[in-house]
Design an enzyme around this catalytic site. Structure first.
Site, mmCIF file in Angstrom:
data_model
loop_
_atom_site.group_PDB
_atom_site.id
_atom_site.type_symbol
_atom_site.label_atom_id
_atom_site.label_comp_id
_atom_site.label_asym_id
_atom_site.label_seq_id
_atom_site.Cartn_x
_atom_site.Cartn_y
_atom_site.Cartn_z
ATOM 1 C CG PHE A 177 -7.730 7.721 4.804
ATOM 2 C CD1 PHE A 177 -7.794 6.826 5.861
ATOM 3 C CD2 PHE A 177 -8.017 7.246 3.524
ATOM 4 C CE1 PHE A 177 -8.126 5.492 5.641
ATOM 5 C CE2 PHE A 177 -8.341 5.916 3.299
ATOM 6 C CZ PHE A 177 -8.400 5.037 4.360
ATOM 7 N N GLY A 178 -9.687 10.223 3.527
ATOM 8 C CA GLY A 178 -10.782 10.004 2.578
ATOM 9 C C GLY A 178 -12.113 10.528 3.094
ATOM 10 C CG ASP A 238 -12.079 8.177 7.907
ATOM 11 O OD1 ASP A 238 -12.840 7.249 7.578
ATOM 12 O OD2 ASP A 238 -10.901 7.992 8.244
ATOM 13 C CB THR A 263 -0.944 0.042 1.238
ATOM 14 O OG1 THR A 263 -1.769 1.213 1.150
ATOM 15 C CG2 THR A 263 -0.213 0.069 2.560
ATOM 16 N N GLY A 264 0.350 2.306 -0.545
ATOM 17 C CA GLY A 264 1.058 3.577 -0.467
ATOM 18 C C GLY A 264 0.347 4.480 0.534
ATOM 19 N NE ARG A 277 -8.347 0.067 5.183
ATOM 20 C CZ ARG A 277 -9.070 1.194 5.150
ATOM 21 N NH1 ARG A 277 -9.214 1.939 6.232
ATOM 22 N NH2 ARG A 277 -9.641 1.596 4.034
ATOM 23 C CD GLU A 282 -6.298 0.756 -7.534
ATOM 24 O OE1 GLU A 282 -7.476 0.865 -7.943
ATOM 25 O OE2 GLU A 282 -5.985 0.895 -6.350
ATOM 26 C CG ASP A 325 -9.725 -1.855 -3.778
ATOM 27 O OD1 ASP A 325 -8.685 -1.346 -4.242
ATOM 28 O OD2 ASP A 325 -10.877 -1.464 -4.085
HETATM 29 P P1 IMP Z 1 -8.813 2.352 -2.010
HETATM 30 O O1 IMP Z 1 -9.020 2.185 -3.485
HETATM 31 O O2 IMP Z 1 -9.013 1.103 -1.245
HETATM 32 O O3 IMP Z 1 -7.531 3.034 -1.661
HETATM 33 O O4 IMP Z 1 -9.940 3.296 -1.426
HETATM 34 C C1 IMP Z 1 -10.813 3.988 -2.223
HETATM 35 C C2 IMP Z 1 -11.181 5.302 -1.612
HETATM 36 O O5 IMP Z 1 -12.214 5.058 -0.663
HETATM 37 C C3 IMP Z 1 -10.084 6.030 -0.877
HETATM 38 O O6 IMP Z 1 -9.417 6.922 -1.707
HETATM 39 C C4 IMP Z 1 -10.843 6.798 0.168
HETATM 40 O O7 IMP Z 1 -11.244 8.023 -0.357
HETATM 41 C C5 IMP Z 1 -12.044 5.912 0.413
HETATM 42 N N1 IMP Z 1 -11.838 5.099 1.606
HETATM 43 C C6 IMP Z 1 -11.431 3.815 1.698
HETATM 44 N N2 IMP Z 1 -11.359 3.432 2.977
HETATM 45 C C7 IMP Z 1 -11.709 4.499 3.700
HETATM 46 C C8 IMP Z 1 -11.813 4.730 5.094
HETATM 47 O O8 IMP Z 1 -11.519 3.888 5.956
HETATM 48 N N3 IMP Z 1 -12.231 5.951 5.434
HETATM 49 C C9 IMP Z 1 -12.547 6.927 4.545
HETATM 50 N N4 IMP Z 1 -12.452 6.771 3.258
HETATM 51 C C10 IMP Z 1 -12.039 5.561 2.826
#
Ligand code: IMP
Length: 198
Positions: free
Chosen positions: A151-152, A154, A17-18, A181, A46, A75
């Site tokens: 993040f994201g 949240d 993961t990054g 997660r 991806e 993911d």
């Molecule tokens: P990824 O492709 O698994 O990295 O996640 C897709 C996107 O979903 C991320 O860029 C976040 O914006 C959002 N995301 C995934 N998991 C979380 C989380 O635990 N909290 C908030 N946003 C999340």
């Protein structure tokens, strides 16, 4: 899989993961099972797909092949009922393009705020065999973003299990008690630990 005998690294797992936030969440959850985790920054494919299982699988196989070690990838996606599950597997792209404000605008005037996060942890061995572990958390999308943690998405996701607080207002420990997660990682950890049992 005969990890117990063939795997030389003890209870260590490589996490491709990054995303430092994901890594920090995983580190704490896996420590509950005495599993150490090493972050591997390897660029994996991806693929575009409607389900996150397929995306995680392709990426885990690719990561294991590139680093020649057993590895997990994770993911996740946010599935909003009023938007027919959007952004779902496109969450990362949508977050980058329209962000939290974009999602809040799409939901303006909509009463149904129901949503869930889904996570898939995919483990791939170097022989290309893969196992998945899933986790979910139910909740709702808030009217305004709250909190600076995580993040994201949240700050706009309020889980049913802790109403009144968004993931963005929680510590990692609080989020890890109920997050998608953490749940997927716990399923993985129970299986992985068993691979080492005599
Ligand atoms: P990824 O492709 O698994 O990295 O996640 C897709 C996107 O979903 C991320 O860029 C976040 O914006 C959002 N995301 C995934 N998991 C979380 C989380 O635990 N909290 C908030 N946003 C999340």
């Amino acid at each position: 899989m005969t990890l117990g005998r063939a795997f030389p690294y003890g209870k260590l797992i490589f996490f491709a993961t990054g995303n430092m936030h994901k890594f920090n969440e995983a580190r704490r959850v896996l420590a509950e099972y005495n599993i150490s985790v090493a972050m591997v920054r390897v660029k994996t494919i991806e693929i575009q797909d409607d389900d996150i299982e397929s995306i995680a699988e392709a990426s885990a196989i690719d990561a294991a092949r590139k680093i020649n070690l057993p590895v997990i990838v994770e993911d996740a996606g946010l599935f909003i009922d009023a938007l027919n599950g959007f952004p779902g597997p496109y969450s990362s792209y949508v977050y980058r393009k329209i962000g939290l404000d974009g999602i809040l605008k799409l939901l303006e005037g909509i009463e149904n705020r129901r949503a869930r996060f889904k996570s898939v942890v995919a483990f791939s061995d170097t022989d290309g065999s893969v196992k998945y572990f899933r986790g979910f958390v139910e909740g709702r999308i808030t009217r305004v973003a709250r909190g600076y943690g995580g993040f994201g998405f949240d700050p706009i996701f309020e889980p049913d299990e802790q109403p009144g607080k968004t993931f963005g207002e929680m510590t990692i420990e609080e989020k890890n008690k109920i997050s998608h997660r953490a749940r997927a990682l716990r399923e993985f950890a129970k299986w992985y630990r068993d691979q080492f049992s005599p």
